[in-house]
Design an enzyme around this catalytic site. Structure first.
Site, PDB file in Angstrom:
ATOM      1  N   HIS A  81       0.806  -1.224   0.000  1.00 26.12           N
ATOM      2  CA  HIS A  81       0.000   0.000   0.000  1.00 26.12           C
ATOM      3  C   HIS A  81       0.839   1.274   0.000  1.00 26.12           C
ATOM      4  CE1 HIS A  81      -1.944  -3.317   2.279  1.00 26.12           C
ATOM      5  NE2 HIS A  81      -2.912  -3.079   1.412  1.00 26.12           N
ATOM      6  N   HIS A 131      -7.481   3.890   5.500  1.00 23.82           N
ATOM      7  CA  HIS A 131      -6.798   2.860   4.711  1.00 23.82           C
ATOM      8  C   HIS A 131      -5.336   3.279   4.538  1.00 23.82           C
ATOM      9  CE1 HIS A 131      -5.715   0.440   1.164  1.00 23.82           C
ATOM     10  NE2 HIS A 131      -6.735  -0.344   1.447  1.00 23.82           N
ATOM     11  N   GLU A 133      -3.222   3.005   2.058  1.00 27.97           N
ATOM     12  CA  GLU A 133      -2.787   3.599   0.788  1.00 27.97           C
ATOM     13  C   GLU A 133      -2.979   5.121   0.772  1.00 27.97           C
ATOM     14  OE1 GLU A 133      -3.691   3.557  -3.991  1.00 27.97           O
ATOM     15  OE2 GLU A 133      -4.233   1.762  -2.864  1.00 27.97           O
ATOM     16  N   SER A 271      -6.013  -9.712  -3.219  1.00 34.23           N
ATOM     17  CA  SER A 271      -5.094 -10.227  -2.199  1.00 34.23           C
ATOM     18  C   SER A 271      -5.547 -11.573  -1.635  1.00 34.23           C
ATOM     19  CB  SER A 271      -4.959  -9.210  -1.057  1.00 34.23           C
ATOM     20  OG  SER A 271      -6.227  -8.811  -0.580  1.00 34.23           O
TER      21      SER A 271
END
Length: 314
Positions: A81, A131, A133, A271
């Site tokens: 990420h 998150h 990212e 993932s």
């Protein structure tokens, strides 16, 4: 039961690359121990459990800086990420060996933000708050990057910069991004656009939007923390019009979901380990509403089947 195996599905190249990097680290005896991953290498608990068995420990926390505070020695792996420059600097100052498993698509966004800052732009970044990212992307230039998750967030923006560009988290639903970008354009008519939906995310979403239409139900195999897995379920319901459930593995499947269902579509997040998805597909293919002997749910994929095979360096 009829099963539509949505294609493409599952692992993307960024996830595979990150896992291979971490697996190689486990095999490299020259790296200082312990070896830690700052957050989940990819958002799947089966993967993190498998790495722990290999001697690589996943550390969790509200953000990468707080996670890094837990580490005083050894090796740290930055996840797919991405991380902020501040995290990289602190790891260096602590004398840690750092291994970068950032997805190349995420790196492109970081490079874009640096370029835009140098040219005097402000950046509106569409992403999921909390998150990792967006955390890393905003951290590249926090003084000029504005994180928004909803159209309401856009309405609350107060940016006076003359030059403005909008980009986004790579694993967002392209339909979500489109609506928010339209709202940005409405508020800032001269804004420039740079959509960053990664190709793997895009083609998986498009596959669900078309192929799930033929099913009575969609099962998305993916971790609850996997944004792209959650988005696939959303795409099935909102774009294909097919009810969807996300499950981490076969053990989370509920038989009542299959009541009245003749055809089920199955997909998986980027993932999600392939053996986990295959186990779900096998169960559904043999399932018969009229035969109770086919109803037993048993998740049996061993951890050693989860990670990619990597040869030890000689």
């Amino acid at each position: 039961m009829n099963v539509i195996k949505i294609s493409p599905r599952g692992y993307c190249y960024g996830v595979v690359d990150a896992m291979v990097i971490a697996k190689n680290a486990a095999l490299d005896k020259s790296l200082p121990r312990p070896i830690y991953i700052l957050g989940m290498i990819v958002h799947n608990k089966h993967v993190t459990d498998a790495f722990e068995k290999e001697g690589i420990y996943t550390l969790d926390g509200p953000n990468r800086l707080e996670i890094l505070n837990q580490v005083d020695k050894g090796t740290v792996i930055f996840t797919a990420h991405g991380v902020s420059p501040e995290v990289r600097k602190i790891a260096e100052d602590k004398g840690l060996v750092a291994i970068d498993a950032t997805c190349p698509d995420v790196t492109k966004t970081h490079d874009l933000i640096r370029k835009m800052k140098a040219e005097g732009y402000h950046v509106i970044y569409i992403g999921k708050k909390g998150h990792p990212e967006p955390e890393g992307a905003v951290g590249v230039a926090p003084d000029i990057v504005h994180l928004v998750e909803t159209e309401e967030d856009v309405e609350r923006l107060d940016i006076e910069a003359e030059k403005l560009i909008v980009t986004n988290q790579t694993t967002m639903s392209q339909w979500d991004v489109h609506d928010i970008m339209e709202k940005v354009k409405e508020k800032y008519p001269d804004v420039e656009f740079h959509q960053e939906i990664c190709l793997a995310t895009q083609v998986r979403q498009e596959a669900v939007s078309e192929q799930a239409k033929k099913a009575d139900l969609t099962i998305v195999v993916g971790d609850p923390k996997s944004n792209n897995s959650n988005r696939l379920a959303q795409v099935s319901e909102e774009i294909a019009g097919t009810k969807a459930y996300r499950i981490g593995d076969l053990s989370e499947l509920k038989l009542e979901w299959l009541d009245g269902v003749e055809t089920v579509a199955v997909t998986a997040g980027a993932s999600t380990p392939t053996p986990i998805t295959k186990e779900v597909i096998r169960f559904l293919e043999q399932f018969d509403h009229e035969d109770p002997s086919t109803w037993k749910i048993s998740h049996e994929v061993p951890l050693h089947k989860i990670l990619p095979k990597v040869k030890a360096k000689t």
